[in-house]
Design a protein around this motif. Structure first.
Motif, PDB file in Angstrom:
ATOM      1  N   UNK C 148     -16.547 -59.260  31.776  1.00 49.95           N
ATOM      2  CA  UNK C 148     -17.014 -60.576  32.207  1.00 49.95           C
ATOM      3  C   UNK C 148     -15.826 -61.527  32.390  1.00 49.95           C
ATOM      4  N   UNK C 149     -14.927 -61.464  31.447  1.00 50.69           N
ATOM      5  CA  UNK C 149     -13.728 -62.301  31.505  1.00 50.69           C
ATOM      6  C   UNK C 149     -12.936 -62.036  32.785  1.00 50.69           C
ATOM      7  N   UNK C 150     -12.814 -60.779  33.114  1.00 52.60           N
ATOM      8  CA  UNK C 150     -12.087 -60.401  34.328  1.00 52.60           C
ATOM      9  C   UNK C 150     -12.841 -60.843  35.573  1.00 52.60           C
ATOM     10  N   UNK C 151     -14.128 -60.662  35.559  1.00 53.10           N
ATOM     11  CA  UNK C 151     -14.916 -61.037  36.734  1.00 53.10           C
ATOM     12  C   UNK C 151     -14.723 -62.515  37.044  1.00 53.10           C
ATOM     13  N   UNK C 152     -14.749 -63.324  35.986  1.00 55.59           N
ATOM     14  CA  UNK C 152     -14.598 -64.769  36.197  1.00 55.59           C
ATOM     15  C   UNK C 152     -13.214 -65.143  36.724  1.00 55.59           C
ATOM     16  N   UNK C 153     -12.265 -64.247  36.528  1.00 51.88           N
ATOM     17  CA  UNK C 153     -10.881 -64.547  36.959  1.00 51.88           C
ATOM     18  C   UNK C 153     -10.434 -63.577  38.038  1.00 51.88           C
ATOM     19  N   UNK C 154     -11.365 -63.183  38.829  1.00 50.86           N
ATOM     20  CA  UNK C 154     -11.097 -62.180  39.862  1.00 50.86           C
ATOM     21  C   UNK C 154      -9.869 -62.492  40.684  1.00 50.86           C
ATOM     22  N   UNK C 155      -9.724 -63.762  40.944  1.00 46.17           N
ATOM     23  CA  UNK C 155      -8.604 -64.165  41.797  1.00 46.17           C
ATOM     24  C   UNK C 155      -7.264 -63.719  41.243  1.00 46.17           C
ATOM     25  N   UNK C 156      -7.124 -63.831  39.947  1.00 44.18           N
ATOM     26  CA  UNK C 156      -5.834 -63.474  39.348  1.00 44.18           C
ATOM     27  C   UNK C 156      -5.740 -62.002  38.991  1.00 44.18           C
ATOM     28  N   UNK C 157      -6.832 -61.305  39.078  1.00 46.10           N
ATOM     29  CA  UNK C 157      -6.845 -59.906  38.651  1.00 46.10           C
ATOM     30  C   UNK C 157      -6.290 -58.997  39.737  1.00 46.10           C
ATOM     31  N   UNK C 158      -5.394 -58.110  39.340  1.00 51.12           N
ATOM     32  CA  UNK C 158      -4.831 -57.209  40.318  1.00 51.12           C
ATOM     33  C   UNK C 158      -5.862 -56.192  40.782  1.00 51.12           C
ATOM     34  N   UNK C 159      -6.544 -55.596  39.827  1.00 53.15           N
ATOM     35  CA  UNK C 159      -7.491 -54.546  40.175  1.00 53.15           C
ATOM     36  C   UNK C 159      -8.722 -55.132  40.857  1.00 53.15           C
ATOM     37  N   UNK C 160      -9.339 -54.300  41.672  1.00 52.80           N
ATOM     38  CA  UNK C 160     -10.577 -54.748  42.321  1.00 52.80           C
ATOM     39  C   UNK C 160     -11.798 -54.270  41.535  1.00 52.80           C
ATOM     40  N   UNK C 161     -11.532 -53.616  40.431  1.00 49.81           N
ATOM     41  CA  UNK C 161     -12.642 -53.100  39.630  1.00 49.81           C
ATOM     42  C   UNK C 161     -12.530 -53.613  38.199  1.00 49.81           C
ATOM     43  N   UNK C 162     -13.119 -54.776  37.942  1.00 54.53           N
ATOM     44  CA  UNK C 162     -12.960 -55.393  36.617  1.00 54.53           C
ATOM     45  C   UNK C 162     -13.450 -54.493  35.480  1.00 54.53           C
ATOM     46  N   UNK C 163     -14.523 -53.783  35.725  1.00 54.56           N
ATOM     47  CA  UNK C 163     -15.053 -52.937  34.647  1.00 54.56           C
ATOM     48  C   UNK C 163     -14.061 -51.837  34.282  1.00 54.56           C
ATOM     49  N   UNK C 164     -13.510 -51.221  35.292  1.00 53.87           N
ATOM     50  CA  UNK C 164     -12.532 -50.170  35.036  1.00 53.87           C
ATOM     51  C   UNK C 164     -11.292 -50.735  34.349  1.00 53.87           C
ATOM     52  N   UNK C 165     -10.854 -51.886  34.828  1.00 57.85           N
ATOM     53  CA  UNK C 165      -9.692 -52.502  34.194  1.00 57.85           C
ATOM     54  C   UNK C 165      -9.958 -52.774  32.712  1.00 57.85           C
ATOM     55  N   UNK C 166     -11.134 -53.322  32.446  1.00 58.17           N
ATOM     56  CA  UNK C 166     -11.475 -53.608  31.047  1.00 58.17           C
ATOM     57  C   UNK C 166     -11.506 -52.320  30.229  1.00 58.17           C
ATOM     58  N   UNK C 167     -12.093 -51.317  30.807  1.00 62.77           N
ATOM     59  CA  UNK C 167     -12.157 -50.024  30.129  1.00 62.77           C
ATOM     60  C   UNK C 167     -10.759 -49.529  29.753  1.00 62.77           C
ATOM     61  N   UNK C 168      -9.855 -49.594  30.708  1.00 59.83           N
ATOM     62  CA  UNK C 168      -8.515 -49.073  30.451  1.00 59.83           C
ATOM     63  C   UNK C 168      -7.768 -49.933  29.439  1.00 59.83           C
ATOM     64  N   UNK C 169      -7.912 -51.229  29.568  1.00 63.17           N
ATOM     65  CA  UNK C 169      -7.208 -52.100  28.638  1.00 63.17           C
ATOM     66  C   UNK C 169      -7.710 -51.873  27.215  1.00 63.17           C
TER      67      UNK C 169
END
Lengths: 231, 231, 231, 231
Positions: C148-169
């Motif tokens: 959710x945190x990533x989704x809200x900051x999509x603009x700054x997020x490198x990945x286009x898949x917030x869920x996957x990014x969160x999973x990996x982090x």
DNA sequence: AATGAATGAGAATTCATTCAT
DNA sequence: GATGAATGAATTCTCATTCAT
């Protein structure tokens, strides 16, 4: 005390070598002994193993549960009765209704004394509805055989329902013997008692009650020695 | 599981007050329920108290042991039968041998269905030799009463040993009913079944078998409704 | 050793009075102690009860199984971490992508030292797929929150898949911390180590890697003390 | 259950003869099977011997303990991975930093599916700190090799601490793969997933992140088939 | 070398019953 | 007089391992 939901009774590993067969014998003997001396509830697997002088783990190598042990003891105990009744049934295959039935009943009543205390313990303590209860099996087999016996002698049978007649005869005979075993096993040796029971059955079963004199004629093939004793 | 060697069964304290009496009722109801649903072995005092919604310590204030609880349930269960039989005995005090006995037996067979599951559980699981077993007491009382009944009607009695006759009649009747309860309680409602059993007893008990017509005359005082249904 | 097929973990009876609450505490403390000193396998309920100075039957009054005890210890152990992370998440609700995430990670890494030995024991010995494992629950919650945190900051997020990014982090952060706890818990206090890990995450998460200078600016709201220590 | 304090894992006797070797194979196969089907705890030596059709005493002739059996299974299971990684390391000995590392990681991720259920069972149930755990050994070897690899390519490496970088890369890669195996092994076949992971590592490892185009150049020597699929 | 048999030790779990508040 | 809590003593059943043949 984690109790199995459905007590297993199938044998676990068969004893092949002499040593293990001895172990199994010790266990069964101990089971009978404990059952007699302490009752079903107190007969724990630990106690049985202890009395048998066998390690508890060995017990579980041959019997999956206390129920299995008791069932095996029961089976063995009934085996003689089963054999005797089966033999007798063969012998009376051609006999007329009453002498044959009398022989069968006398056989049934006379075979009770291998170990009255064990008999008592088994009767009293082993839950009776258990599917495993070998007495149920024997009872059913006997009822079936007796029904067939009655069907073949329909002409002499008073009742028009051989199955029902067999059911009642088996039920009563078993109950009478059972109570005698529980209360006073000597009764089953007293001709006064036995012939009274026979009279009860004969009057119910035989179509036209023959005169007492003829009724007391010797039974067909077996139990003869005992029958002659009467007079 | 510390087992008492000699389970006490005497009530501990009179439950005079309303609340106490309610507690006792809850406990007995719970005992019956648990007995039916889980069997005698699994019926622990803790479980019973839990089901009753009663504290385990309170249970022990009213019943000194599990056996006492079960015995009380058993007594209650037998009370109706006991009453009915006693009443019937009074009614047939002056009746002739057979009609009186038939009435008694019909009463005995007809009173079985308060709670067949409980009946089954009690029969199957409660060790039968238990001195506490109230069924033994009832049975003995009945055997005594029947012996007296037979003695008074010696003339019509076939057997020369009233006590033995009573013993056999009680044993058979009980066994037949018990098996019916365990296997198929509906049998006890089927006139075909009941009259076959009556025939068994009548032929054994009554001196000179009356003709079928007279034998089927109506019973003396009770069980009339059922008897009349037959025809 | 009769093992339950499906180990129950639901609590049995809640401790209300002071005395029983103390008992529960002793049990949990003993569980932790035994877990640390002897490992999961050797931590039998008997041993735990013994160490707690509590009767084994009392143990079973409050916990239905060993698993339930361990799960409770685990939950408690994670509760602080859970709280801290939840609090931190609230704090960074409005923060920009990186400073917020850095604060979260620092919180995560800094909260490891209540009882490293217990932490180790829990990590190593508790089967990880167990549905009951409270760490799985925490991990899932964290992954969700981070998504959710990533989704809200999509603009700054490198990945286009917030869920996957969160999973990996989450996966990497947890693994890194876990290994540190198992091998050398002091690492988590060394800024050299922590900032290397942060760099790993930052480079993966943040869209256009800012210059090192700007990247090392202070995190948004929390973990500040630690962050300032660096420089 | 007499547990050894320090489980022995050294093989007891060389299985040189054909029959012996077959026995060993049966045992290892049975261990794997039981591990998968019943879990580590339920995998008793008796059970394993039974499933293998091998006498329990023979089991102990070849393996001194349950741990030794499991360790051997684990080793075998890792052997392929070990081989593949070793081969790959040789192949990339001369490769530049990133293409070599990518090849290594692709090799690592692609080799997971011999028997996912066994993989899961081994990961979940085998206590992780066990000195015997062959995965620890492999991990350490890999970390060492990767450190050396990084040292040789210091110029391209972003971090100034090759050992730490290797530690983090190995930790993350292993954790990611492990979670995938436990939760959804298909992920490791999806290029979307794998390349995201590669991106995570590349951005951390490589000094000046090359442009995406160049970064996606084909890996040095291995994993090429998979890599080529991407485009 | 292989196998059937045996076993000490212990694990999980429950029971009937009593205390202390 | 009711209740929450406690507990000693069993009970069932399994395990890892070793013997004796």
């Amino acid at each position: 005390m984690p109790r199995r939901r459905a007590p297993k009774t199938a044998p676990r590993r068969e004893a092949r070598q002499a040593r293990s067969r001895a172990t199994v014998e010790y266990l069964l003997a101990a089971t009978a002994k404990v059952l007699v001396r302490e009752g079903y509830d107190r007969a724990s697997t630990n106690r049985i193993a202890e009395v048998a002088g066998v390690n508890i783990a060995s017990l579980y190598q041959y019997f999956p549960s206390k129920e299995a042990l008791v069932a095996r003891v029961f089976e063995r105990y009934l085996a003689r009765l089963d054999d005797a009744l089966t033999t007798c049934l063969a012998r009376i295959a051609e006999a007329p209704l009453w002498p044959g039935l009398e022989a069968l009943l006398r056989t049934f009543f006379s075979l009770h004394d291998d170990d009255p205390a064990l008999h008592r313990a088994l009767l009293v303590h082993v839950p009776q509805i258990d599917r495993v209860n070998p007495m149920l099996a024997l009872r059913e087999r006997m009822t079936g055989a007796l029904t067939a016996y009655f069907v073949q002698r329909r002409g002499s049978l008073r009742s028009t329902d051989p199955a029902l007649a067999a059911h009642l005869v088996v039920t009563c005979a078993e109950a009478i013997k059972q109570r005698a075993v529980l209360e006073d096993a000597r009764l089953l040796h007293q001709e006064r008692f036995v012939s009274e029971v026979l009279e009860l059955v004969r009057r119910y079963v035989v179509a036209r009650p023959v005169s007492a004199a003829r009724a007391r004629g010797r039974p067909a093939t077996s139990g003869g020695s005992r029958a002659s004793r009467r007079r």
